[in-house]
Structures are given as C-alpha cells and as structure tokens.
Design a protein around this motif. Structure first.
Motif, PDB file in Angstrom:
ATOM      1  N   GLN A 102       0.859  -1.181   0.000  1.00 14.30           N
ATOM      2  CA  GLN A 102       0.000   0.000   0.000  1.00 14.30           C
ATOM      3  C   GLN A 102       0.899   1.237   0.000  1.00 14.30           C
ATOM      4  N   GLN A 103       0.554   2.211  -0.818  1.00 22.00           N
ATOM      5  CA  GLN A 103       1.355   3.425  -0.946  1.00 22.00           C
ATOM      6  C   GLN A 103       0.480   4.639  -0.628  1.00 22.00           C
ATOM      7  N   SER A 104       1.056   5.645  -0.008  1.00 26.94           N
ATOM      8  CA  SER A 104       0.323   6.878   0.261  1.00 26.94           C
ATOM      9  C   SER A 104       0.390   7.786  -0.960  1.00 26.94           C
ATOM     10  N   LYS A 105      -0.327   8.900  -0.898  1.00 31.63           N
ATOM     11  CA  LYS A 105      -0.287   9.852  -2.011  1.00 31.63           C
ATOM     12  C   LYS A 105       1.085  10.526  -2.124  1.00 31.63           C
ATOM     13  N   LEU A 106       1.892  10.440  -1.054  1.00 29.65           N
ATOM     14  CA  LEU A 106       3.233  11.025  -1.080  1.00 29.65           C
ATOM     15  C   LEU A 106       4.276  10.069  -1.673  1.00 29.65           C
ATOM     16  N   ALA A 107       3.889   8.838  -1.935  1.00 31.11           N
ATOM     17  CA  ALA A 107       4.843   7.819  -2.392  1.00 31.11           C
ATOM     18  C   ALA A 107       5.630   8.228  -3.644  1.00 31.11           C
ATOM     19  N   PRO A 108       5.007   8.764  -4.694  1.00 34.15           N
ATOM     20  CA  PRO A 108       5.807   9.148  -5.876  1.00 34.15           C
ATOM     21  C   PRO A 108       6.883  10.198  -5.555  1.00 34.15           C
ATOM     22  N   ALA A 109       6.543  11.183  -4.725  1.00 32.39           N
ATOM     23  CA  ALA A 109       7.535  12.201  -4.350  1.00 32.39           C
ATOM     24  C   ALA A 109       8.645  11.580  -3.509  1.00 32.39           C
ATOM     25  N   LEU A 110       8.288  10.663  -2.618  1.00 34.87           N
ATOM     26  CA  LEU A 110       9.289   9.991  -1.796  1.00 34.87           C
ATOM     27  C   LEU A 110      10.203   9.115  -2.649  1.00 34.87           C
ATOM     28  N   LEU A 111       9.634   8.482  -3.659  1.00 32.88           N
ATOM     29  CA  LEU A 111      10.453   7.687  -4.582  1.00 32.88           C
ATOM     30  C   LEU A 111      11.504   8.570  -5.253  1.00 32.88           C
ATOM     31  N   GLN A 112      11.121   9.767  -5.671  1.00 30.29           N
ATOM     32  CA  GLN A 112      12.080  10.701  -6.288  1.00 30.29           C
ATOM     33  C   GLN A 112      13.213  11.035  -5.324  1.00 30.29           C
ATOM     34  N   LYS A 113      12.861  11.303  -4.083  1.00 30.65           N
ATOM     35  CA  LYS A 113      13.886  11.664  -3.081  1.00 30.65           C
ATOM     36  C   LYS A 113      14.813  10.485  -2.807  1.00 30.65           C
ATOM     37  N   VAL A 114      14.243   9.290  -2.659  1.00 24.36           N
ATOM     38  CA  VAL A 114      15.055   8.103  -2.383  1.00 24.36           C
ATOM     39  C   VAL A 114      15.947   7.785  -3.582  1.00 24.36           C
ATOM     40  N   THR A 115      15.446   7.964  -4.791  1.00 23.48           N
ATOM     41  CA  THR A 115      16.250   7.744  -5.993  1.00 23.48           C
ATOM     42  C   THR A 115      17.481   8.654  -5.961  1.00 23.48           C
ATOM     43  N   TYR A 116      17.289   9.881  -5.521  1.00 17.57           N
ATOM     44  CA  TYR A 116      18.418  10.812  -5.407  1.00 17.57           C
ATOM     45  C   TYR A 116      19.405  10.335  -4.333  1.00 17.57           C
ATOM     46  N   VAL A 117      18.894   9.914  -3.176  1.00 16.79           N
ATOM     47  CA  VAL A 117      19.748   9.437  -2.077  1.00 16.79           C
ATOM     48  C   VAL A 117      20.570   8.224  -2.510  1.00 16.79           C
ATOM     49  N   LEU A 118      19.988   7.377  -3.349  1.00 17.64           N
ATOM     50  CA  LEU A 118      20.676   6.157  -3.794  1.00 17.64           C
ATOM     51  C   LEU A 118      21.839   6.436  -4.749  1.00 17.64           C
ATOM     52  N   LYS A 119      22.050   7.685  -5.103  1.00 17.40           N
ATOM     53  CA  LYS A 119      23.221   8.049  -5.909  1.00 17.40           C
ATOM     54  C   LYS A 119      24.473   8.198  -5.044  1.00 17.40           C
ATOM     55  N   ASP A 120      24.287   8.211  -3.737  1.00 12.11           N
ATOM     56  CA  ASP A 120      25.398   8.319  -2.789  1.00 12.11           C
ATOM     57  C   ASP A 120      26.076   6.958  -2.659  1.00 12.11           C
ATOM     58  N   GLN A 121      27.279   6.821  -3.189  1.00 12.23           N
ATOM     59  CA  GLN A 121      27.988   5.535  -3.212  1.00 12.23           C
ATOM     60  C   GLN A 121      28.251   5.008  -1.803  1.00 12.23           C
ATOM     61  N   ARG A 122      28.529   5.888  -0.868  1.00  8.83           N
ATOM     62  CA  ARG A 122      28.762   5.441   0.520  1.00  8.83           C
ATOM     63  C   ARG A 122      27.497   4.807   1.095  1.00  8.83           C
ATOM     64  N   TYR A 123      26.362   5.391   0.784  1.00 10.03           N
ATOM     65  CA  TYR A 123      25.095   4.828   1.262  1.00 10.03           C
ATOM     66  C   TYR A 123      24.826   3.482   0.587  1.00 10.03           C
ATOM     67  N   LEU A 124      25.084   3.397  -0.708  1.00 10.71           N
ATOM     68  CA  LEU A 124      24.911   2.122  -1.417  1.00 10.71           C
ATOM     69  C   LEU A 124      25.802   1.040  -0.817  1.00 10.71           C
ATOM     70  N   ASN A 125      27.026   1.382  -0.505  1.00  9.96           N
ATOM     71  CA  ASN A 125      27.932   0.413   0.114  1.00  9.96           C
ATOM     72  C   ASN A 125      27.395  -0.040   1.467  1.00  9.96           C
ATOM     73  N   ARG A 126      26.795   0.876   2.209  1.00 10.46           N
ATOM     74  CA  ARG A 126      26.193   0.526   3.497  1.00 10.46           C
ATOM     75  C   ARG A 126      25.038  -0.459   3.299  1.00 10.46           C
ATOM     76  N   ILE A 127      24.190  -0.193   2.308  1.00 10.86           N
ATOM     77  CA  ILE A 127      23.052  -1.081   2.029  1.00 10.86           C
ATOM     78  C   ILE A 127      23.561  -2.473   1.662  1.00 10.86           C
ATOM     79  N   LYS A 128      24.568  -2.543   0.830  1.00 11.34           N
ATOM     80  CA  LYS A 128      25.134  -3.838   0.437  1.00 11.34           C
ATOM     81  C   LYS A 128      25.756  -4.555   1.636  1.00 11.34           C
ATOM     82  N   ARG A 129      26.416  -3.802   2.507  1.00 10.98           N
ATOM     83  CA  ARG A 129      27.001  -4.395   3.719  1.00 10.98           C
ATOM     84  C   ARG A 129      25.899  -4.926   4.630  1.00 10.98           C
ATOM     85  N   HIS A 130      24.827  -4.144   4.788  1.00 10.70           N
ATOM     86  CA  HIS A 130      23.702  -4.596   5.609  1.00 10.70           C
ATOM     87  C   HIS A 130      23.083  -5.870   5.029  1.00 10.70           C
ATOM     88  N   TYR A 131      22.959  -5.904   3.714  1.00 10.09           N
ATOM     89  CA  TYR A 131      22.414  -7.093   3.046  1.00 10.09           C
ATOM     90  C   TYR A 131      23.280  -8.320   3.364  1.00 10.09           C
TER      91      TYR A 131
END
Length: 177
Positions: A102-131
C-alpha cells in the motif's frame, strides 16, 4: 519472498545507520523527517540482492511508501528471476514503488527523493554491507536448523514426504527448496 526489517536482527546498527530525509521548503512533501527503514529477504538460499525501504514519517510512525531497490544489472535479475519481462525486471532492479504494498499519495515524491539518495555511493555500500550481514544470519540459522535434524534425515528426504520441520508442507515446497 518474505522481507524482514533489518532492525529486528541488528537494532544497534540500525539505530546508528538508518538514513533520514528532512523535508523543508519542499513543494512535494510536508515538512518533517522521513526515515528509510531497511528490510531484506529472509529466504534461505535466496540471493536477490535487493532491499526494501519502508519510508516512515517519524512524527506519526506511518509507512508512507515502500520502495524496492535492486542494485544488480538487468541481466542479473533476468537470470535470477528466470524471466526477462521488462516490467518485472524494472521493478526488481529498482528503485521502484513496490507494487504489492500500500502506498500513500506522497509515495511518488518519496520515490524521487530516495532515488536521489541512492546516488550516494557510501550509502549504497552501506546497504550492500547490511544485506550481506543480514543474509549471513539467515544462512547461519539454516545451518543450525539442518544440524538439529537426525543424520539419516539430513541425508535423503523424499521430495513428496512431509517436511521434517513440522510445517505440514511437502518437503519440496518447504525446506527442500
């Protein structure tokens, strides 16, 4: 594919490393803080290389969006999934709003923001480490469970026999996957 919150297995790390988006003077989002809580697949022997982000409004605790994110190539997901359907692969590769949540009406805007955050290589490395950390605990549980079975049972279980874990399913549909 069941997904489990990262913070359930690693509460201390999650508390320190959960990413927060802060919105102010944003035409698309109300002012506030939005947490990206991570969840990963807890299926033994699955290597989907994906994360789900539950975007939580920290004030209310409500999940406003669920964003699936796979960091591997389209070719990897086509092989992993066993199907090269472009729509399915696009969601697997992500980032994408999870079509099963289930998604709220803010979901598309949040997807845009998260897509931008996922360009941060340090954050991506953290996600992969957590995985990797998360999957290591899943794999360790699987080994522990298999070691508790009698030796004769571990050696050969007929595919159509009831699963020895007690689920009531056939072995081939449960622990035999």
């Amino acid at each position: 594919m069941p997904y489990e919150p990262f913070h359930e297995r690693f509460p201390e790390i999650s508390e320190k490393e959960t990413r927060t988006l802060i919105a102010f003077d944003d035409p698309d989002l109300p002012e506030g803080e939005y947490g990206l809580t991570e969840a990963y697949c807890n299926e033994p022997d699955c290597d989907c290389r994906r994360a789900f982000f539950n975007v939580v409004d920290w004030r209310t605790g409500k999940v406003l969006a669920v964003i699936a994110y796979g960091w591997e190539s389209k070719k990897y997901y086509a092989k992993w999934f066993g199907n090269n359907d472009p729509d399915i692969i696009a969601e697997l590769k992500g980032p994408a709003l999870n079509s099963w949540s289930q998604q709220s009406k803010l979901a598309p805007a949040l997807l845009q923001k998260v897509t931008y955050v996922l360009k941060d290589q340090r954050y991506l490395n953290r996600i992969k480490r957590h995985y990797e950390m998360f999957k290591a605990t899943v794999d360790a549980e699987t080994v522990e469970e298999s070691e508790t079975l009698p030796r004769a049972t571990r050696e050969k279980i007929p595919r159509n026999a009831p699963c020895p874990c007690g689920s009531g399913k056939k072995y081939k549909k449960c622990c035999g996957k």
